[in-house]
Design a protein around this motif. Structure first.
Motif, PDB file in Angstrom:
ATOM      1  N   GLN A  68      -3.946 -54.357 -28.594  1.00 10.56           N
ATOM      2  CA  GLN A  68      -4.773 -54.327 -27.390  1.00 10.56           C
ATOM      3  C   GLN A  68      -3.920 -54.129 -26.140  1.00 10.56           C
ATOM      4  O   GLN A  68      -4.296 -53.385 -25.229  1.00 10.56           O
ATOM      5  CB  GLN A  68      -5.571 -55.622 -27.283  1.00 10.56           C
ATOM      6  N   SER A  69      -2.764 -54.765 -26.098  1.00  9.81           N
ATOM      7  CA  SER A  69      -1.877 -54.639 -24.941  1.00  9.81           C
ATOM      8  C   SER A  69      -1.337 -53.215 -24.816  1.00  9.81           C
ATOM      9  O   SER A  69      -1.198 -52.691 -23.703  1.00  9.81           O
ATOM     10  CB  SER A  69      -0.715 -55.634 -25.052  1.00  9.81           C
ATOM     11  N   ILE A  70      -1.051 -52.582 -25.948  1.00 12.72           N
ATOM     12  CA  ILE A  70      -0.563 -51.200 -25.922  1.00 12.72           C
ATOM     13  C   ILE A  70      -1.629 -50.271 -25.345  1.00 12.72           C
ATOM     14  O   ILE A  70      -1.350 -49.435 -24.480  1.00 12.72           O
ATOM     15  CB  ILE A  70      -0.147 -50.739 -27.335  1.00 12.72           C
ATOM     16  N   TYR A  71      -2.857 -50.440 -25.827  1.00 14.82           N
ATOM     17  CA  TYR A  71      -3.944 -49.607 -25.315  1.00 14.82           C
ATOM     18  C   TYR A  71      -4.235 -49.911 -23.849  1.00 14.82           C
ATOM     19  O   TYR A  71      -4.566 -49.001 -23.073  1.00 14.82           O
ATOM     20  CB  TYR A  71      -5.202 -49.813 -26.160  1.00 14.82           C
ATOM     21  N   LEU A  72      -4.138 -51.173 -23.469  1.00 18.01           N
ATOM     22  CA  LEU A  72      -4.365 -51.535 -22.075  1.00 18.01           C
ATOM     23  C   LEU A  72      -3.335 -50.866 -21.171  1.00 18.01           C
ATOM     24  O   LEU A  72      -3.689 -50.295 -20.125  1.00 18.01           O
ATOM     25  CB  LEU A  72      -4.301 -53.056 -21.908  1.00 18.01           C
ATOM     26  N   LEU A  73      -2.062 -50.923 -21.560  1.00 16.25           N
ATOM     27  CA  LEU A  73      -1.017 -50.271 -20.776  1.00 16.25           C
ATOM     28  C   LEU A  73      -1.265 -48.767 -20.690  1.00 16.25           C
ATOM     29  O   LEU A  73      -1.095 -48.151 -19.628  1.00 16.25           O
ATOM     30  CB  LEU A  73       0.353 -50.548 -21.412  1.00 16.25           C
ATOM     31  N   TYR A  74      -1.683 -48.186 -21.804  1.00 18.13           N
ATOM     32  CA  TYR A  74      -1.976 -46.750 -21.845  1.00 18.13           C
ATOM     33  C   TYR A  74      -3.099 -46.406 -20.868  1.00 18.13           C
ATOM     34  O   TYR A  74      -3.003 -45.431 -20.099  1.00 18.13           O
ATOM     35  CB  TYR A  74      -2.361 -46.356 -23.264  1.00 18.13           C
ATOM     36  N   LEU A  75      -4.171 -47.209 -20.857  1.00 19.29           N
ATOM     37  CA  LEU A  75      -5.308 -46.958 -19.974  1.00 19.29           C
ATOM     38  C   LEU A  75      -4.909 -47.117 -18.507  1.00 19.29           C
ATOM     39  O   LEU A  75      -5.354 -46.355 -17.643  1.00 19.29           O
ATOM     40  CB  LEU A  75      -6.459 -47.905 -20.315  1.00 19.29           C
ATOM     41  N   LEU A  76      -4.076 -48.115 -18.219  1.00 21.69           N
ATOM     42  CA  LEU A  76      -3.631 -48.322 -16.843  1.00 21.69           C
ATOM     43  C   LEU A  76      -2.810 -47.132 -16.347  1.00 21.69           C
ATOM     44  O   LEU A  76      -2.994 -46.660 -15.208  1.00 21.69           O
ATOM     45  CB  LEU A  76      -2.810 -49.612 -16.743  1.00 21.69           C
ATOM     46  N   LEU A  77      -1.921 -46.650 -17.187  1.00 17.82           N
ATOM     47  CA  LEU A  77      -1.097 -45.500 -16.795  1.00 17.82           C
ATOM     48  C   LEU A  77      -1.938 -44.234 -16.668  1.00 17.82           C
ATOM     49  O   LEU A  77      -1.722 -43.420 -15.756  1.00 17.82           O
ATOM     50  CB  LEU A  77       0.028 -45.302 -17.807  1.00 17.82           C
ATOM     51  N   TRP A  78      -2.897 -44.069 -17.577  1.00 17.40           N
ATOM     52  CA  TRP A  78      -3.746 -42.879 -17.490  1.00 17.40           C
ATOM     53  C   TRP A  78      -4.638 -42.947 -16.246  1.00 17.40           C
ATOM     54  O   TRP A  78      -4.854 -41.938 -15.579  1.00 17.40           O
ATOM     55  CB  TRP A  78      -4.591 -42.740 -18.740  1.00 17.40           C
ATOM     56  N   GLY A  79      -5.133 -44.139 -15.915  1.00 20.56           N
ATOM     57  CA  GLY A  79      -5.879 -44.287 -14.676  1.00 20.56           C
ATOM     58  C   GLY A  79      -5.027 -43.938 -13.471  1.00 20.56           C
ATOM     59  O   GLY A  79      -5.501 -43.294 -12.522  1.00 20.56           O
ATOM     60  N   GLY A  80      -3.755 -44.343 -13.502  1.00 22.45           N
ATOM     61  CA  GLY A  80      -2.837 -43.962 -12.436  1.00 22.45           C
ATOM     62  C   GLY A  80      -2.633 -42.463 -12.375  1.00 22.45           C
ATOM     63  O   GLY A  80      -2.555 -41.872 -11.279  1.00 22.45           O
ATOM     64  N   MET A  81      -2.548 -41.829 -13.526  1.00 22.63           N
ATOM     65  CA  MET A  81      -2.423 -40.372 -13.569  1.00 22.63           C
ATOM     66  C   MET A  81      -3.639 -39.693 -12.949  1.00 22.63           C
ATOM     67  O   MET A  81      -3.510 -38.695 -12.222  1.00 22.63           O
ATOM     68  CB  MET A  81      -2.245 -39.908 -15.020  1.00 22.63           C
ATOM     69  N   LEU A  82      -4.836 -40.242 -13.191  1.00 24.06           N
ATOM     70  CA  LEU A  82      -6.050 -39.664 -12.616  1.00 24.06           C
ATOM     71  C   LEU A  82      -6.028 -39.767 -11.093  1.00 24.06           C
ATOM     72  O   LEU A  82      -6.398 -38.816 -10.390  1.00 24.06           O
ATOM     73  CB  LEU A  82      -7.290 -40.374 -13.177  1.00 24.06           C
ATOM     74  N   PHE A  83      -5.606 -40.914 -10.568  1.00 28.09           N
ATOM     75  CA  PHE A  83      -5.475 -41.047  -9.119  1.00 28.09           C
ATOM     76  C   PHE A  83      -4.458 -40.045  -8.576  1.00 28.09           C
ATOM     77  O   PHE A  83      -4.671 -39.421  -7.528  1.00 28.09           O
ATOM     78  CB  PHE A  83      -5.044 -42.472  -8.754  1.00 28.09           C
ATOM     79  N   SER A  84      -3.341 -39.882  -9.285  1.00 26.90           N
ATOM     80  CA  SER A  84      -2.322 -38.932  -8.855  1.00 26.90           C
ATOM     81  C   SER A  84      -2.847 -37.505  -8.865  1.00 26.90           C
ATOM     82  O   SER A  84      -2.580 -36.719  -7.941  1.00 26.90           O
ATOM     83  CB  SER A  84      -1.088 -39.048  -9.765  1.00 26.90           C
ATOM     84  N   MET A  85      -3.609 -37.158  -9.905  1.00 22.65           N
ATOM     85  CA  MET A  85      -4.213 -35.828  -9.965  1.00 22.65           C
ATOM     86  C   MET A  85      -5.154 -35.597  -8.795  1.00 22.65           C
ATOM     87  O   MET A  85      -5.191 -34.512  -8.201  1.00 22.65           O
ATOM     88  CB  MET A  85      -4.976 -35.665 -11.286  1.00 22.65           C
ATOM     89  N   LEU A  86      -5.931 -36.631  -8.460  1.00 24.31           N
ATOM     90  CA  LEU A  86      -6.862 -36.523  -7.334  1.00 24.31           C
ATOM     91  C   LEU A  86      -6.100 -36.273  -6.037  1.00 24.31           C
ATOM     92  O   LEU A  86      -6.495 -35.411  -5.227  1.00 24.31           O
ATOM     93  CB  LEU A  86      -7.688 -37.805  -7.231  1.00 24.31           C
ATOM     94  N   TRP A  87      -5.026 -37.008  -5.827  1.00 25.40           N
ATOM     95  CA  TRP A  87      -4.241 -36.828  -4.602  1.00 25.40           C
ATOM     96  C   TRP A  87      -3.621 -35.437  -4.539  1.00 25.40           C
ATOM     97  O   TRP A  87      -3.609 -34.805  -3.484  1.00 25.40           O
ATOM     98  CB  TRP A  87      -3.142 -37.892  -4.535  1.00 25.40           C
ATOM     99  N   ASN A  88      -3.113 -34.964  -5.667  1.00 17.75           N
ATOM    100  CA  ASN A  88      -2.484 -33.642  -5.678  1.00 17.75           C
ATOM    101  C   ASN A  88      -3.502 -32.535  -5.422  1.00 17.75           C
ATOM    102  O   ASN A  88      -3.223 -31.574  -4.697  1.00 17.75           O
ATOM    103  CB  ASN A  88      -1.792 -33.406  -7.020  1.00 17.75           C
ATOM    104  N   ALA A  89      -4.682 -32.668  -6.034  1.00 16.86           N
ATOM    105  CA  ALA A  89      -5.707 -31.631  -5.874  1.00 16.86           C
ATOM    106  C   ALA A  89      -6.246 -31.571  -4.461  1.00 16.86           C
ATOM    107  O   ALA A  89      -6.820 -30.559  -4.058  1.00 16.86           O
ATOM    108  CB  ALA A  89      -6.850 -31.873  -6.867  1.00 16.86           C
ATOM    109  N   SER A  90      -6.065 -32.649  -3.694  1.00 14.39           N
ATOM    110  CA  SER A  90      -6.555 -32.656  -2.312  1.00 14.39           C
ATOM    111  C   SER A  90      -5.806 -31.648  -1.444  1.00 14.39           C
ATOM    112  O   SER A  90      -6.233 -31.353  -0.318  1.00 14.39           O
ATOM    113  CB  SER A  90      -6.432 -34.055  -1.713  1.00 14.39           C
ATOM    114  N   ASP A  91      -4.690 -31.110  -1.949  1.00 14.30           N
ATOM    115  CA  ASP A  91      -3.973 -30.070  -1.200  1.00 14.30           C
ATOM    116  C   ASP A  91      -4.821 -28.810  -1.056  1.00 14.30           C
ATOM    117  O   ASP A  91      -4.671 -28.056  -0.092  1.00 14.30           O
ATOM    118  CB  ASP A  91      -2.663 -29.717  -1.902  1.00 14.30           C
ATOM    119  N   VAL A  92      -5.697 -28.558  -2.025  1.00 18.16           N
ATOM    120  CA  VAL A  92      -6.522 -27.351  -1.984  1.00 18.16           C
ATOM    121  C   VAL A  92      -8.001 -27.670  -1.848  1.00 18.16           C
ATOM    122  O   VAL A  92      -8.800 -26.795  -1.548  1.00 18.16           O
ATOM    123  CB  VAL A  92      -6.302 -26.500  -3.252  1.00 18.16           C
ATOM    124  N   ILE A  93      -8.378 -28.931  -2.109  1.00 20.76           N
ATOM    125  CA  ILE A  93      -9.760 -29.366  -1.884  1.00 20.76           C
ATOM    126  C   ILE A  93      -9.713 -30.380  -0.762  1.00 20.76           C
ATOM    127  O   ILE A  93      -9.219 -31.487  -0.942  1.00 20.76           O
ATOM    128  CB  ILE A  93     -10.378 -30.003  -3.142  1.00 20.76           C
TER     129      ILE A  93
END
Length: 334
Positions: A68-93
């Protein structure tokens, strides 16, 4: 956690898949599309041990605190990646304040999304899954409009442009990077009504169709300028003009924003559910804590997202190695 239907599961997961494709940075060509599709088939095969585990009455939430801890860490990092993607895409949107205020703008947008996610989580996964079906339906209409416009108004010779490819296997690994939502799939599949195998086939079939539509439409519309565009899917949506007086990119901006909220909400709800299992006494502010950790981890992915084989190995580990190890351990005990 409440049970959901296969349509609701697929809608939540495909919204995340679509959002990551919207935020994809780099070039797309025929080899890219083929690599992504082949990678999706490989991911389905890797998911079979998880399906077997669910059919035997198991789930990620029943695999012990280490798993469960492994999956939790994975989800937290992937959620961070989604926020990062959103910030990067704001350069063109254009998103208000994000581009003008730097780090504070990023935190403001992240905070606003977090507030919406907190409101969504207060209603439970059932409400989020139901509303995601509506959001997915609207998104499908938008994608179909862009696709039809691409078919009738684009240059078909763009399909043959392969000079931007980094190689077939590298394209497969890049496709794996965009599949971080499979962590929430691993958590939610055991809460989905019906046979786990049929539900998995249903989802991956939708993912194949979605990937094919988005990648081929982007190639048709933006294939000629792929070398100079950083976000090919966003550029394709901006260049598409299906109506003489209405720009499709305004509709795309709405879909993009809605999908961003739903994508992060699904990850945060899945992570909060695991957090409750790992720390039963942690009864308050679970989702808030998860969102804060996701926003914090987003700064680990600042700059360009690295599409490399390490991400592919991580996805394979989450999908294949852990469920297989659990199944082996159960067989040895028996």
């Amino acid at each position: 956690m409440d049970t959901i239907t296969k349509n609701q599961l697929s809608a939540m997961l495909l919204i995340t898949d679509a959002f990551t494709l919207f935020c994809f940075r780099g070039h797309i060509c025929l080899i890219t599309a083929t690599g992504f599709l082949c990678g999706t088939v490989l991911q389905f095969i890797m998911a079979l041990p998880l399906v077997k585990l669910c059919r035997n009455g198991g789930s990620v939430e029943k695999c012990g605190k280490i798993v469960q801890s492994i999956y939790l860490l994975y989800l937290l990092l992937w959620g961070g990646m989604l926020f990062s993607m959103l910030w990067n895409a704001s350069d063109v949107i254009y998103i208000p304040y994000e581009n003008s205020n730097g780090i504070w703008g990023k935190l403001l947008i992240a905070g606003l999304i977090a507030i919406v996610c907190l409101y969504s989580s207060s209603t439970g996964i059932k409400a989020v899954s139901r509303s995601s079906v509506i959001a997915a339906a609207v998104g499908t209409i938008c994608l179909l409009i862009v696709t039809i416009s691409a078919i009738f108004s684009s240059e078909w010779e763009n399909i043959l442009r392969t000079e931007n490819s980094d190689g077939f296997f590298n394209e497969i690994s890049r496709g794996f990077v965009l599949s971080g939502g499979l962590g929430s799939f691993a958590v939610l599949i055991s809460f989905t009504k019906g046979d786990a195998l049929k539900n998995t086939i249903y989802y991956f079939s939708g993912k194949i169709i979605l990937t094919a539509i988005v990648t081929f439409s982007s190639i048709l519309v933006a294939g000629g300028i792929m070398k100079i565009t950083e976000f090919p899917v966003v550029t394709a949506a901006q260049l598409s003009q299906p109506f003489p007086v209405q720009r499709i990119d305004s509709l795309f901006l709405i879909i993009f924003s809605v999908f961003a909220v739903f994508s992060i909400a699904v990850q945060s709800l899945s992570a909060a559910g695991l957090l409750m299992r790992i720390f039963p006494k942690f009864k308050h502010f679970r989702t808030t804590s998860v969102l804060v950790l996701m926003i914090g981890s987003a700064f680990l992915f600042s700059g360009e997202n690295n599409y490399n084989i390490l991400y592919a190995i991580t996805v394979a580990f989450i999908l294949l190695v852990i469920p297989s190890a659990v199944l082996l351990k159960r067989s040895i005990k028996k």
